[in-house]
Design an enzyme around this catalytic site. Structure first.
Site, PDB file in Angstrom:
ATOM      1  N   GLU A 170       0.814  -1.216   0.000  1.00  0.00           N
ATOM      2  CA  GLU A 170       0.000   0.000   0.000  1.00  0.00           C
ATOM      3  C   GLU A 170       0.851   1.271   0.000  1.00  0.00           C
ATOM      4  O   GLU A 170       0.806   2.067   0.951  1.00  0.00           O
ATOM      5  CB  GLU A 170      -0.973  -0.015   1.183  1.00  0.00           C
ATOM      6  CG  GLU A 170      -1.905  -1.215   1.157  1.00  0.00           C
ATOM      7  CD  GLU A 170      -2.954  -1.208   2.272  1.00  0.00           C
ATOM      8  OE1 GLU A 170      -2.953  -0.269   3.079  1.00  0.00           O
ATOM      9  OE2 GLU A 170      -3.762  -2.146   2.322  1.00  0.00           O
ATOM     10  N   GLU A 370      -4.877  -8.767   0.709  1.00  0.00           N
ATOM     11  CA  GLU A 370      -5.567  -8.412   1.958  1.00  0.00           C
ATOM     12  C   GLU A 370      -7.034  -8.181   1.656  1.00  0.00           C
ATOM     13  O   GLU A 370      -7.386  -7.535   0.663  1.00  0.00           O
ATOM     14  CB  GLU A 370      -5.034  -7.106   2.577  1.00  0.00           C
ATOM     15  CG  GLU A 370      -3.723  -7.217   3.280  1.00  0.00           C
ATOM     16  CD  GLU A 370      -3.299  -5.890   3.908  1.00  0.00           C
ATOM     17  OE1 GLU A 370      -4.179  -5.084   4.299  1.00  0.00           O
ATOM     18  OE2 GLU A 370      -2.087  -5.664   3.983  1.00  0.00           O
TER      19      GLU A 370
HETATM   20  O1  IFM Z   1      -4.177  -3.098   9.073  1.00  0.00           O
HETATM   21  C1  IFM Z   1      -4.110  -2.613   7.780  1.00  0.00           C
HETATM   22  C2  IFM Z   1      -2.913  -3.169   7.058  1.00  0.00           C
HETATM   23  O2  IFM Z   1      -1.740  -2.901   7.719  1.00  0.00           O
HETATM   24  C3  IFM Z   1      -2.812  -2.567   5.675  1.00  0.00           C
HETATM   25  N1  IFM Z   1      -4.048  -2.695   4.962  1.00  0.00           N
HETATM   26  C4  IFM Z   1      -5.255  -2.307   5.642  1.00  0.00           C
HETATM   27  C5  IFM Z   1      -5.338  -2.961   6.993  1.00  0.00           C
HETATM   28  C6  IFM Z   1      -6.629  -2.535   7.702  1.00  0.00           C
HETATM   29  O3  IFM Z   1      -6.668  -1.162   7.854  1.00  0.00           O
END
Ligand code: IFM
Length: 463
Positions: A170, A370
């Site tokens: 990210e 994710e």
């Molecule tokens: O916890 C975070 C993660 O570190 C990165 N992506 C989003 C998740 C939830 O906010």
């Protein structure tokens, strides 16, 4: 409970895993020579973290990793996406390597392999060595070269056992939450710094990818942006334009350089009054867009947006917008139930995002690196009946299946997260885990969603 996905099986070999990140779970923040990271520093800033907490202990995974890997195994998951803490390996971000840091990840990777779990390693999940931030952090081009050096050290050590590498997690968050809105470390509010940082993060990705591909071990390299479907609230020109700009800053600003070798011209024009991008040097875009083996997609939500009559000026104590140059754009809630993060639940946005990737960009294997949801879980009589998380999970797994039906090459799914953990500026107040963590005792309890996910993995889909 949702019945959204009955009878949806995934292609053979589809990977079912779970994800975590070093700072969010490891703790042991001063152990074995670990250097300070920008998140250690931000946590000390009064008011920066909702509950005033930090990552000193977190889930104590640094000591409890064998039991945590056992949990993964007990859920029947075949892959674990974890991140490596740069300050454990290079405490000062310079040439000095901390052997004990490497030994920790050696043990962790061996532990995965012993349990039949494939490691998916992420090199950067936001924990920059503070020593590098002191020299400008991601606004300093030099940080990208230091990152490539760190990547080489890690690959040299783990590359005989780790094949799947993600460079950046990210990068939008690192650049724009870190340097524009200041909600994330290093907590800076400077739009020019944010755009500069975004380029250097991408350059670091490209340089590290070169290193990983150039090593003696086979490496499959990916990058992991956080993507959203962006829809205008109405068909008015103002809303359509607002959606174009938000999509540009959030999605295309990262996808286009990596997958097309150019920054999107419309966004470059949008930003012209802020920066002339003079930090983009000859050859950078070639480096950034060199070979990529897979794309990671982190997906949580989608946005409906509208254009405002006039730019919104942040009130006292309010943060500036992270979407640089879009102060006259507002995200409008979809009016339905949101997760504990306040995020809209939009599974079809995941299907649309995946289809868009396959239509607008070169075809690549995609992993959902994710996806998950935070809820205000209650531990009662040793159990967590987190049905909203189960619904969210099923809906998103079904959405991925829809995308595969439409021809998208999705190879795997990583639930966020294995464990409840340190949710950045929200501290420990938001729980995303399949496994509940009692932060006082460190006791782990598999939630109903964890068992449900195990069944999905065992069935290779929604039975
Ligand atoms: O916890 C975070 C993660 O570190 C990165 N992506 C989003 C998740 C939830 O906010």
């Amino acid at each position: 409970m949702s019945t959204v996905g009955t009878g949806r099986r995934f292609p053979q070999g589809f990977v079912w895993g779970a994800a975590t990140a070093a700072f969010q779970i490891e703790g042991a923040s001063t152990e074995d020579g670990r250097g300070r990271s920008i998140w250690d520093t931000l946590c000390e800033r009064p008011g920066a973290i909702l509950d005033g907490s930090d990552g000193t202990v977190a889930c104590d995974h640094y000591h409890r990793w064998p039991a945590d890997l056992d949990l993964l195994r007990s859920l029947g998951l075949s892959a674990y996406r974890f991140s490596i803490s740069w300050p454990r390996i290079k405490p000062q971000g310079n040439g000095v390597i901390e052997e004990r840091g490497l030994e920790f990840y050696d043990r962790l990777v061996d532990g995965m392999l012993e349990r039949g779990i494939e490691p998916y390693a992420t090199l950067y999940h936001w924990d920059l060595p503070q020593a590098l931030e002191d020299k400008g952090g991601w606004t300093n081009r030099d940080t990208a070269y230091r990152f490539a050096e760190y990547a080489a050290v890690v690959q040299h050590r783990l590359g005989d056992r780790v094949r799947k590498w993600a460079t950046m997690n990210e990068p939008w968050c690192s650049a724009f939450l870190g340097y524009a809105s200041g909600e994330h470390a290093p907590g800076i509010t400077d739009p020019v710094a944010a755009v500069t940082a975004s380029h250097h993060l991408l350059l670091a990705h490209g340089l590290a990818a070169e290193v990983l591909h150039g090593g003696r071990r086979p490496a499959e390299v990916g990058i992991v942006p956080n993507l959203y479907r962006v829809t205008p609230q109405t068909g008015t020109e103002r809303d359509v334009e607002a959606a174009r700009r938000m999509d540009g800053m959030q999605n295309r600003w990262f996808l286009d350089p990596v997958l097309k070798g150019e920054y999107p011209a419309d966004v470059v024009a949008d930003l012209a009054h802020i920066t002339d991008l003079s930090f983009v040097k000859d050859g950078d875009l070639g480096t950034i867009s060199a070979r990529l083996d897979w794309l990671g997609v982190n997906y949580y939500s989608s946005w409906i947006v509208r254009g405002l009559d006039a730019p919104r000026v942040p009130g006292p104590g309010e943060r500036p917008t992270p979407w640089v140059g879009t102060d006259d754009v507002e995200i409008v809630p979809n009016g339905e139930q949101t997760t504990h993060m306040g995020w809209d639940i939009e599974p079809s946005g995941l299907t649309d995002t995946l289809v868009r990737l396959s239509q607008d960009y070169q075809p690549l294997p995609i992993y959902i690196t994710e996806n998950g949801s935070a809820w205000d879980d209650v531990l009662e009589d040793g159990a967590v009946h987190d049905h909203p998380r189960i619904d969210y999970l099923e809906q998103h797994v079904a959405a991925i299946h829809d995308a595969i039906d439409r021809g998208v090459d999705v190879r795997g799914y990583f639930a966020w997260s294995l464990l409840d953990n340190f949710e950045w500026a929200f501290g420990y107040t938001r729980r995303f885990g399949l496994v509940h963590v009692d932060y006082g005792t460190q006791e782990r309890v598999v939630k109903a969603s964890g068992r449900h996910y195990a069944a999905i993995a065992a069935e290779n889909g929604l039975a």
